[in-house]
Design a protein around this motif. Structure first.
Motif, PDB file in Angstrom:
ATOM      1  N   TRP A  36      48.118  41.089  42.552  1.00 40.62           N
ATOM      2  CA  TRP A  36      47.823  40.571  40.931  1.00 40.62           C
ATOM      3  C   TRP A  36      47.653  42.229  39.882  1.00 40.62           C
ATOM      4  O   TRP A  36      47.411  43.470  40.490  1.00 40.62           O
ATOM      5  CB  TRP A  36      45.742  40.393  40.445  1.00 40.62           C
ATOM      6  CG  TRP A  36      45.815  39.035  40.639  1.00 40.62           C
ATOM      7  CD1 TRP A  36      45.241  38.906  41.697  1.00 40.62           C
ATOM      8  CD2 TRP A  36      46.233  37.696  40.182  1.00 40.62           C
ATOM      9  NE1 TRP A  36      44.863  36.886  41.452  1.00 40.62           N
ATOM     10  CE2 TRP A  36      45.603  36.186  40.257  1.00 40.62           C
ATOM     11  CE3 TRP A  36      46.504  37.311  38.379  1.00 40.62           C
ATOM     12  CZ2 TRP A  36      45.537  35.505  39.977  1.00 40.62           C
ATOM     13  CZ3 TRP A  36      46.970  36.292  38.678  1.00 40.62           C
ATOM     14  CH2 TRP A  36      46.476  35.674  38.939  1.00 40.62           C
ATOM     15  N   PHE A  37      48.583  42.187  39.266  1.00 41.16           N
ATOM     16  CA  PHE A  37      49.286  43.287  38.247  1.00 41.16           C
ATOM     17  C   PHE A  37      48.864  43.246  36.954  1.00 41.16           C
ATOM     18  O   PHE A  37      48.545  41.973  36.318  1.00 41.16           O
ATOM     19  CB  PHE A  37      50.840  43.862  38.281  1.00 41.16           C
ATOM     20  CG  PHE A  37      51.840  43.761  39.973  1.00 41.16           C
ATOM     21  CD1 PHE A  37      51.670  42.797  40.987  1.00 41.16           C
ATOM     22  CD2 PHE A  37      51.772  44.679  39.920  1.00 41.16           C
ATOM     23  CE1 PHE A  37      51.653  43.470  41.543  1.00 41.16           C
ATOM     24  CE2 PHE A  37      51.973  45.658  40.411  1.00 41.16           C
ATOM     25  CZ  PHE A  37      52.244  44.519  41.920  1.00 41.16           C
ATOM     26  N   VAL A  48      47.115  45.615  40.308  1.00 42.22           N
ATOM     27  CA  VAL A  48      45.066  45.890  41.084  1.00 42.22           C
ATOM     28  C   VAL A  48      45.067  45.518  41.277  1.00 42.22           C
ATOM     29  O   VAL A  48      43.634  46.170  41.446  1.00 42.22           O
ATOM     30  CB  VAL A  48      45.209  44.652  39.043  1.00 42.22           C
ATOM     31  CG1 VAL A  48      43.605  44.294  39.318  1.00 42.22           C
ATOM     32  CG2 VAL A  48      45.327  44.921  37.600  1.00 42.22           C
ATOM     33  N   ALA A  49      45.079  44.748  42.049  1.00 37.53           N
ATOM     34  CA  ALA A  49      44.744  44.027  43.480  1.00 37.53           C
ATOM     35  C   ALA A  49      45.749  43.009  43.797  1.00 37.53           C
ATOM     36  O   ALA A  49      46.624  43.113  42.812  1.00 37.53           O
ATOM     37  CB  ALA A  49      42.870  43.358  43.521  1.00 37.53           C
ATOM     38  N   GLN A  50      45.603  43.660  45.615  1.00 37.70           N
ATOM     39  CA  GLN A  50      46.197  42.894  46.430  1.00 37.70           C
ATOM     40  C   GLN A  50      45.825  42.149  47.773  1.00 37.70           C
ATOM     41  O   GLN A  50      44.667  42.746  48.101  1.00 37.70           O
ATOM     42  CB  GLN A  50      47.539  43.396  46.805  1.00 37.70           C
ATOM     43  CG  GLN A  50      46.873  44.831  47.177  1.00 37.70           C
ATOM     44  CD  GLN A  50      48.694  46.107  47.307  1.00 37.70           C
ATOM     45  OE1 GLN A  50      48.718  45.444  47.215  1.00 37.70           O
ATOM     46  NE2 GLN A  50      48.062  47.633  47.696  1.00 37.70           N
ATOM     47  N   VAL A  51      45.448  41.275  48.468  1.00 40.94           N
ATOM     48  CA  VAL A  51      45.306  40.587  49.786  1.00 40.94           C
ATOM     49  C   VAL A  51      46.189  40.512  50.277  1.00 40.94           C
ATOM     50  O   VAL A  51      47.312  40.399  50.045  1.00 40.94           O
ATOM     51  CB  VAL A  51      45.007  39.122  49.025  1.00 40.94           C
ATOM     52  CG1 VAL A  51      45.745  38.111  48.422  1.00 40.94           C
ATOM     53  CG2 VAL A  51      43.549  38.834  49.719  1.00 40.94           C
ATOM     54  N   SER A  52      45.951  40.383  51.850  1.00 38.85           N
ATOM     55  CA  SER A  52      46.945  40.258  52.889  1.00 38.85           C
ATOM     56  C   SER A  52      47.380  38.230  52.769  1.00 38.85           C
ATOM     57  O   SER A  52      45.840  37.670  52.368  1.00 38.85           O
ATOM     58  CB  SER A  52      45.968  40.930  54.036  1.00 38.85           C
ATOM     59  OG  SER A  52      44.618  40.011  54.580  1.00 38.85           O
ATOM     60  N   LEU A  81      42.013  36.084  41.288  1.00 43.70           N
ATOM     61  CA  LEU A  81      41.280  36.916  40.610  1.00 43.70           C
ATOM     62  C   LEU A  81      40.339  36.973  39.722  1.00 43.70           C
ATOM     63  O   LEU A  81      39.887  36.571  38.855  1.00 43.70           O
ATOM     64  CB  LEU A  81      42.379  38.062  39.322  1.00 43.70           C
ATOM     65  CG  LEU A  81      42.234  39.273  38.893  1.00 43.70           C
ATOM     66  CD1 LEU A  81      41.125  40.344  40.591  1.00 43.70           C
ATOM     67  CD2 LEU A  81      43.010  40.374  38.407  1.00 43.70           C
ATOM     68  N   GLN A  82      38.340  36.986  40.748  1.00 38.52           N
ATOM     69  CA  GLN A  82      37.737  36.962  40.203  1.00 38.52           C
ATOM     70  C   GLN A  82      37.736  38.493  39.072  1.00 38.52           C
ATOM     71  O   GLN A  82      37.079  39.364  40.056  1.00 38.52           O
ATOM     72  CB  GLN A  82      36.267  37.571  40.589  1.00 38.52           C
ATOM     73  CG  GLN A  82      35.148  36.323  39.676  1.00 38.52           C
ATOM     74  CD  GLN A  82      35.011  35.355  38.872  1.00 38.52           C
ATOM     75  OE1 GLN A  82      35.527  34.391  39.623  1.00 38.52           O
ATOM     76  NE2 GLN A  82      33.834  35.647  38.172  1.00 38.52           N
ATOM     77  N   VAL A  93      47.960  41.937  30.030  1.00 40.41           N
ATOM     78  CA  VAL A  93      49.039  40.147  30.564  1.00 40.41           C
ATOM     79  C   VAL A  93      48.836  40.777  31.527  1.00 40.41           C
ATOM     80  O   VAL A  93      49.323  41.423  32.548  1.00 40.41           O
ATOM     81  CB  VAL A  93      50.403  40.000  29.900  1.00 40.41           C
ATOM     82  CG1 VAL A  93      51.001  38.993  30.431  1.00 40.41           C
ATOM     83  CG2 VAL A  93      50.836  40.384  28.710  1.00 40.41           C
ATOM     84  N   TYR A  94      48.400  39.613  32.925  1.00 46.22           N
ATOM     85  CA  TYR A  94      48.017  40.061  33.823  1.00 46.22           C
ATOM     86  C   TYR A  94      49.327  38.580  34.801  1.00 46.22           C
ATOM     87  O   TYR A  94      49.255  37.618  34.378  1.00 46.22           O
ATOM     88  CB  TYR A  94      46.445  39.211  33.894  1.00 46.22           C
ATOM     89  CG  TYR A  94      45.599  39.908  34.058  1.00 46.22           C
ATOM     90  CD1 TYR A  94      45.162  40.852  32.885  1.00 46.22           C
ATOM     91  CD2 TYR A  94      45.184  40.677  35.060  1.00 46.22           C
ATOM     92  CE1 TYR A  94      44.455  41.365  32.384  1.00 46.22           C
ATOM     93  CE2 TYR A  94      44.024  42.082  35.052  1.00 46.22           C
ATOM     94  CZ  TYR A  94      43.729  42.221  33.767  1.00 46.22           C
ATOM     95  OH  TYR A  94      42.711  42.862  33.199  1.00 46.22           O
ATOM     96  N   TYR A  95      49.755  39.661  35.743  1.00 46.38           N
ATOM     97  CA  TYR A  95      51.208  39.161  36.944  1.00 46.38           C
ATOM     98  C   TYR A  95      49.956  38.736  37.397  1.00 46.38           C
ATOM     99  O   TYR A  95      49.524  39.211  38.489  1.00 46.38           O
ATOM    100  CB  TYR A  95      52.388  39.127  36.560  1.00 46.38           C
ATOM    101  CG  TYR A  95      52.384  39.406  35.083  1.00 46.38           C
ATOM    102  CD1 TYR A  95      52.487  40.408  34.076  1.00 46.38           C
ATOM    103  CD2 TYR A  95      53.638  38.574  34.276  1.00 46.38           C
ATOM    104  CE1 TYR A  95      52.569  40.991  33.133  1.00 46.38           C
ATOM    105  CE2 TYR A  95      54.219  39.335  33.589  1.00 46.38           C
ATOM    106  CZ  TYR A  95      53.633  40.403  32.404  1.00 46.38           C
ATOM    107  OH  TYR A  95      54.629  40.364  31.838  1.00 46.38           O
TER     108      TYR A  95
END
Length: 117
Positions: A36-37, A48-52, A81-82, A93-95
């Motif tokens: 998530w960006f 913002v966050a990333q997941v495998s 994304l909580q 804006v979240y992508y």
């Protein structure tokens, strides 16, 4: 044609919560790291966050650690994304994006998150 579709954005007061969802149109994205960006007006896009691919490994930007949680449900081709304890500076804006070949090169259209003070 591959698609990533985000939803869940909106207007919330500071201290509130939102959950963003990103649905991938192809199961092959279940094998990819996802992220998530966000991009605020006048600022560069930031991770913002990333997941495998398995969901077993996550990482976060310092600005959201302890407040945001990324997760995925591969059975539903969906990444979440909580976002808790939202602040006005989270407005952007979240992508969502898929990491293919080592770079994030598949993107959704974005969803607006606005946090009022």
């Amino acid at each position: 044609q591959v698609q990533l579709v985000e939803s869940g954005g909106g207007l919330v007061q500071a201290g509130g919560s939102l959950r963003l969802s990103c649905v991938a149109s192809r199961r092959t994205f279940n094998l990819r790291p996802m992220g998530w960006f966000r991009q605020a007006p006048g600022k560069e896009r930031e991770l913002v966050a990333q997941v495998s691919w398995s969901g077993g490994s996550t990482s976060y930007a310092d600005s959201v650690k302890g407040r945001f949680t990324i997760s995925r449900d591969n059975a539903k081709n969906t990444v979440y994304l909580q976002m808790n304890s939202l602040k006005p500076e989270d407005t952007a804006v979240y992508y969502c994006a898929a990491n293919v070949g080592g770079t994030y090169n598949y993107w959704g259209q974005g969803t607006q998150v606005t946090v009022s003070s």
